[in-house]
Design a protein around this motif. Sequence first.
Motif: not given
Length: 193
Positions: A66, A92, A125, A127, A129, A156, A158, A169
Amino acid sequence: MSTTGKRALWVAVALTITGVAIAEEASLTDVTAPADDAVALASVGPVSGQIGRGAVTNLPLPRYVTLKTGEGNARRGPSLTHRIDWVFTRAGMPLKITAEHEHWRRIEDSEGVGGWVHYALLSGTRSVQITQDMAEFRAKPDDSAPVVMQAEIGVIARLLECTADWCRISVDGTRGWLRKTAMWGVEPGEIVE
């Protein structure tokens, strides 16, 4: 001013500019390599479509990371002397690393736009979309499970974990399961624990 004086002035300006560029590059290259790349893979299983390993980190390529900051310049090549082609402005956001060169990573976003960014701008990290409008997050990885929330295209989220077809997520603290076909930032068949 004489021709010799003008030439000396231009040389001094050129050396100053070159010195600034070298100092800027040195300040980036002197940074100790972060463990973010390794952290990103600590909980990731095999990635389908893997084309190889990074020449610098020996980590799988492609792989997802990210954007760590609110602004990241994507350059035409792997150095500060290359032109900026694109500026990423969403901290992110998921990015795919496709190549490595020294302290630089070639990345692309969900639309295939990208370039070379300094590794210090990237985080391990994970993430994703959302790529489906009004995607339905479910309580369990099952199409008949209750819907816990919906998200618009472009959101977005996580990444928490993935099975072969589903990922769990989180968006603003709300967690749910979504089919991989409704998101970008994870490979088909990739397991994240």
